[in-house]
Design a protein around this motif. Structure first.
Motif, mmCIF file in Angstrom:
data_model
loop_
_atom_site.group_PDB
_atom_site.id
_atom_site.type_symbol
_atom_site.label_atom_id
_atom_site.label_comp_id
_atom_site.label_asym_id
_atom_site.label_seq_id
_atom_site.Cartn_x
_atom_site.Cartn_y
_atom_site.Cartn_z
ATOM 1 N N ILE A 58 -10.732 41.433 30.178
ATOM 2 C CA ILE A 58 -11.510 41.824 28.994
ATOM 3 C C ILE A 58 -10.768 42.869 28.167
ATOM 4 C CG2 ILE A 58 -13.527 43.211 28.310
ATOM 5 C CD1 ILE A 58 -14.407 40.434 28.774
ATOM 6 N N TYR A 59 -10.093 43.803 28.850
ATOM 7 C CA TYR A 59 -9.515 44.973 28.182
ATOM 8 C C TYR A 59 -8.153 44.688 27.558
ATOM 9 C CZ TYR A 59 -13.060 46.839 31.335
ATOM 10 O OH TYR A 59 -14.227 47.057 32.018
ATOM 11 N N ASN A 60 -7.713 43.443 27.597
ATOM 12 C CA ASN A 60 -6.394 43.112 27.044
ATOM 13 C C ASN A 60 -6.417 42.927 25.536
ATOM 14 O OD1 ASN A 60 -5.300 43.174 29.618
ATOM 15 N ND2 ASN A 60 -5.520 40.976 29.942
ATOM 16 N N GLY A 61 -7.606 42.946 24.933
ATOM 17 C CA GLY A 61 -7.660 42.799 23.485
ATOM 18 C C GLY A 61 -8.977 42.252 22.998
ATOM 19 N N LEU A 62 -8.918 41.603 21.862
ATOM 20 C CA LEU A 62 -10.087 41.092 21.144
ATOM 21 C C LEU A 62 -10.442 39.694 21.647
ATOM 22 C CD1 LEU A 62 -11.906 41.583 18.534
ATOM 23 C CD2 LEU A 62 -10.104 40.400 17.265
ATOM 24 N N ILE A 63 -11.742 39.426 21.786
ATOM 25 C CA ILE A 63 -12.207 38.062 22.003
ATOM 26 C C ILE A 63 -12.494 37.467 20.630
ATOM 27 C CG2 ILE A 63 -13.985 36.582 23.009
ATOM 28 C CD1 ILE A 63 -14.371 38.689 25.187
ATOM 29 N N LEU A 64 -11.745 36.421 20.276
ATOM 30 C CA LEU A 64 -11.846 35.833 18.949
ATOM 31 C C LEU A 64 -12.938 34.772 18.925
ATOM 32 C CD1 LEU A 64 -8.119 35.191 17.934
ATOM 33 C CD2 LEU A 64 -9.621 37.019 17.148
ATOM 34 N N GLY A 65 -13.905 34.934 18.052
ATOM 35 C CA GLY A 65 -14.902 33.906 17.826
ATOM 36 C C GLY A 65 -14.386 32.935 16.777
ATOM 37 N N LEU A 66 -13.915 31.773 17.227
ATOM 38 C CA LEU A 66 -13.342 30.764 16.336
ATOM 39 C C LEU A 66 -13.974 29.419 16.643
ATOM 40 C CD1 LEU A 66 -9.577 31.790 16.602
ATOM 41 C CD2 LEU A 66 -11.139 32.306 14.715
ATOM 42 N N GLN A 67 -13.999 28.536 15.653
ATOM 43 C CA GLN A 67 -14.628 27.230 15.823
ATOM 44 C C GLN A 67 -13.987 26.234 14.882
ATOM 45 O OE1 GLN A 67 -18.808 27.543 14.624
ATOM 46 N NE2 GLN A 67 -18.295 29.242 13.293
ATOM 47 N N GLY A 68 -14.410 24.973 14.998
ATOM 48 C CA GLY A 68 -13.917 23.954 14.085
ATOM 49 C C GLY A 68 -13.022 22.914 14.716
ATOM 50 N N GLY A 69 -12.819 22.994 16.034
ATOM 51 C CA GLY A 69 -11.971 22.008 16.701
ATOM 52 C C GLY A 69 -10.620 22.567 17.092
ATOM 53 N N ASN A 70 -9.869 21.769 17.838
ATOM 54 C CA ASN A 70 -8.590 22.225 18.377
ATOM 55 C C ASN A 70 -7.641 22.739 17.305
ATOM 56 O OD1 ASN A 70 -9.115 21.819 21.060
ATOM 57 N ND2 ASN A 70 -7.988 19.886 21.241
ATOM 58 N N GLU A 71 -7.436 21.935 16.262
ATOM 59 C CA GLU A 71 -6.407 22.283 15.276
ATOM 60 C C GLU A 71 -6.738 23.612 14.610
ATOM 61 O OE1 GLU A 71 -4.231 23.024 11.885
ATOM 62 O OE2 GLU A 71 -6.370 22.510 11.710
ATOM 63 N N ARG A 72 -7.948 23.768 14.113
ATOM 64 C CA ARG A 72 -8.310 24.988 13.393
ATOM 65 C C ARG A 72 -8.364 26.192 14.333
ATOM 66 N NH1 ARG A 72 -12.718 28.197 11.958
ATOM 67 N NH2 ARG A 72 -12.638 28.969 9.789
ATOM 68 N N THR A 73 -9.028 26.028 15.469
ATOM 69 C CA THR A 73 -9.219 27.150 16.384
ATOM 70 C C THR A 73 -7.894 27.717 16.858
ATOM 71 O OG1 THR A 73 -11.370 26.334 17.132
ATOM 72 C CG2 THR A 73 -10.186 27.806 18.625
ATOM 73 N N PHE A 74 -7.008 26.865 17.330
ATOM 74 C CA PHE A 74 -5.772 27.366 17.934
ATOM 75 C C PHE A 74 -4.727 27.725 16.877
ATOM 76 C CE2 PHE A 74 -7.758 24.712 21.321
ATOM 77 C CZ PHE A 74 -8.162 25.792 22.093
ATOM 78 N N ARG A 75 -4.851 27.164 15.663
ATOM 79 C CA ARG A 75 -4.002 27.626 14.557
ATOM 80 C C ARG A 75 -4.362 29.050 14.158
ATOM 81 N NH1 ARG A 75 -5.452 27.738 9.470
ATOM 82 N NH2 ARG A 75 -6.996 26.058 9.694
ATOM 83 N N LEU A 76 -5.673 29.326 14.058
ATOM 84 C CA LEU A 76 -6.094 30.684 13.705
ATOM 85 C C LEU A 76 -5.764 31.675 14.814
ATOM 86 C CD1 LEU A 76 -9.516 29.943 11.971
ATOM 87 C CD2 LEU A 76 -7.442 30.839 10.883
#
Length: 667
Positions: A238-256
């Motif tokens: 948990i303490y390694n950084g930010l948890i990113l709330g991302l959505q929209g599918g593989n391409e969008r999520t992992f690109r962002l």
């Protein structure tokens, strides 16, 4: 605890303060009969009561044996009071079976303060107000004087009020250093409006009330969490950084994700709430409530999760205890009879906002095990998830619904979030993943403490409003901590965007400033991501966010220690100042600033267009984190440009080197 009895009088006191008493001028117990009318619309409950009869009871028989006193009130109810050191247990027996309303008065005084009642979002000190205990949607705006609340009421019956909460609990802590817990899941109200007494109303004759005193707030919190259980420590990742709330599918999520990392923002995990697919409604982007990864939006998701793990990044999803009636899991559950039904045996479906869902009957052991094993384990844990949002829990309807247990839905309603939390807990524990997987919940009740490793503040409006914006998450965390749930966080930037209310860059960054000094940092795109500000749209915001996340990561050793203290003793991570400075009257009045552990004081900027901020500092020498300037007790105005929240640490702290390193790198 001390009992005093004579003739037809009785009192219970702690350290010289009378908590309960009955005499000619101060009746203790009232009983009655009432008929309630409860209507639910999408998790919002309109509750009315017609009180047919209410009578004051006389204390007719007192029998004492050692430290146990039996009190008979007009042969209507009997209360057995047992004393064990600083703990009093009131076991209540209903004699007249016609009764369904019970009232008990607790002695008070004008100066006394009350805290807790679960997660209360508007007021930390409960004195002077009435608080119903019935888990529900908290409402939009939660302030009847505002346009947003008014319009939400008119269009969706969803405006809410100051007392509406996902996580209400019939437990409070008094400034007279005791806690009181009402052992009942029935609808109840805690009325603190009178100066000289508080009155608790319950829509049943409850089985038990527990009162326990202590010599400090720390002592009381430890005893309180001994009773309810404690949240475990958070996973180290948990303490390694930010948890990113991302959505929209593989391409969008992992690109962002990659764009975020390229900007130097440390990331501990990716949270994709739409891993199961999406629905678009008038409210905004919603989810396909069928808790299986969506093969079109997230093809080969287990393999993608494994790739993330190889990069040192975790993956989190989403689940709740309801299933949409056009999904595959609904068909499976219905075939086995795992859903609650109407009393005539027909299907019971709940409108969640333009789609209907079945209620998995968690009181049915087979349904409980099916959801635990064949939904949570099989479709979340087994594909490699490291956590999830365990959402909802507060929607159990109370009208024509039949539960396997045979219990009334009005009695089961406040227990439903606890059952839901335990279902998640059991799934993780049985897979040997406690301490590795973290799920976060917004709904709760008495007993959630042990089963909810991380609280989340729910769906705040994307604004600076006191009752439903940034400031409300501070009060929510502090009140939950005073009820034994000391690990909390919120959606950075808020969630709910309605009626042209949209998130700004300023709001996002002010929220991120505060979140850097909470146990967990997590973003959310909100219900209408396309019309609200997102951090990845703005290079300057990404730079500022990277710096704030780095501050959070640099504090890892400190945060881990205060999280451990919460796990061992029940002392919350975010603390009201008064638990350390109990004799400082001003420390009780400042509900929008808090201690982050014992050595850090945080006063989040929760108003727009402010570059200076007033802070109250209790009696110690405090060092401003960014300038190194020393301050003493009193009210001070400090500079607070974006990215530099008013934060101070205690001079001489054993963690001083951490804070000095932060100043050297990020001042």
């Amino acid at each position: 605890m001390e009992l005093t009895i004579n003739s037809h009088e009785f009192s219970l006191s702690h350290n010289g303060h009378i908590i309960l008493q009955h005499n000619e001028n101060n009746p203790l117990v009232f009983v009655g009969v009432g008929e309630e009318n409860v209507e639910m619309y999408r998790g919002n409950f309109d509750i009315e009561d017609y009180l047919i009869e209410r009578v004051k009871l006389d204390l007719t028989v007192i029998e004492q044996s050692n430290s146990v006193v039996n009190l008979n009130f007009d042969n209507q109810v009997e209360i057995k009071v047992s004393i064990n050191e600083d703990k009093a247990t009131l076991d209540i027996k209903q004699i007249n079976n016609a009764l369904n309303r019970f009232f008990i008065r607790v002695n008070s005084n004008k100066e006394e303060r009350f805290f807790g009642l679960g997660e209360q979002m508007s007021y930390l000190n409960l004195k002077g107000r009435n608080f119903p205990i019935f888990t529900s949607e908290p409402g939009v705006g939660r302030d009847k004087t505002t346009y947003i609340t008014w319009r939400s009421d008119v269009e969706n019956k969803a405006g809410g009020d100051y007392y509406n909460s996902n996580f209400p609990q019939p437990t409070y802590i008094s400034s007279n250093l005791y806690f009181l817990h009402l052992n009942s899941t029935a609808y109840s109200e805690f009325n603190f409006k009178k100066d000289n007494f508080a009155e608790i109303e319950v829509w049943e004759v409850p089985s038990q009330i527990i009162i326990e005193g202590g010599n400090s707030y720390f002592d009381i919190l430890e005893k309180l969490t001994d009773y309810f259980g404690r949240q475990p420590e958070l996973p180290d990742w948990i303490y390694n950084g930010l948890i990113l709330g991302l959505q929209g599918g593989n391409e969008r999520t992992f690109r962002l994700l990659d764009e975020t990392l390229e900007k130097g923002i440390k990331v501990s995990g990716v949270w994709s709430q739409d891993w199961c697919g999406k629905r678009v409604t008038s409210f905004g982007k919603r989810l396909q409530w069928d808790w299986v990864f969506h093969k079109e939006m997230y093809p080969e998701l287990p393999a993608k999760i494994d790739e993330l793990h190889q990069r040192g990044i975790k993956f989190l999803g989403y689940v709740n205890p309801y299933l949409v009636n056009d999904g595959e899991l609904y068909k499976e559950g219905k075939e086995h009879g795992y859903f609650a039904t109407k009393h005539d045996g027909s299907d019971y479906l709940v409108d969640f906002g333009e789609f209907d869902c079945g209620v998995v009957d968690l009181t049915n052991p087979k349904a409980y095990d099916w959801f635990k094993n064949e939904v949570i384990k099989k479709h979340s844990i087994d594909i490699g998830m490291d956590g999830w949002m365990a959402d909802f829990g507060e929607y159990l309807p109370t009208d024509d619904i039949k539960l396997y247990s045979g219990r009334s839905a009005m009695i089961e309603h406040n227990n439903w979030p606890v059952l839901w939390a335990k279902c998640n807990y059991d799934a993780v524990k049985e897979d040997g993943k406690l301490g590795e997987i973290v799920y976060f919940m917004r709904a709760g009740g008495a007993g959630s403490q042990k089963y909810c490793p991380l609280l989340w503040a729910g769906d705040q409006s994307v604004d600076f409003s006191l009752h439903d914006g940034l400031a409300s998450t501070i009060v929510g965390a502090l009140s939950a901590g005073m009820t034994g749930c000391g690990l909390s966080h919120s959606d950075i930037g808020g969630y709910t965007s309605l009626f042209d209310n949209t998130r700004t860059k300023e709001l996002f960054l002010r929220w991120a400033e505060m979140s850097a000094f909470t146990p967990v940092m997590r973003t959310h795109e909100g219900n209408r991501p396309d019309t609200n500000f997102q951090y990845y749209q703005d290079g300057d915001c990404m730079n500022k966010l990277a710096r704030l996340v780095d501050v959070y990561v640099m504090m890892k050793d400190y945060i881990k220690d205060i999280v451990k203290e919460n796990a061992q003793k029940g002392i919350p991570v975010q603390r009201p100042m008064f638990i350390h400075y109990a004799d400082d009257n001003e420390a009780y009045e400042r509900q929008y600033q808090y201690l982050f552990g014992p050595d850090v004081l945080v006063a989040p900027v929760h108003e727009s267009e402010k570059t200076k901020w007033e802070v109250y500092l209790p009696d110690d020498i405090w060092v401003h984190l960014w300038s190194g300037k020393e301050y003493t007790k009193g009210t001070h105005e400090v500079d607070a440009p974006l990215g530099y929240p008013p934060v101070f640490y205690k001079k001489g702290s054993k963690y001083q080197s951490i804070f000095e390193n932060i100043k050297e790198k990020h001042a």
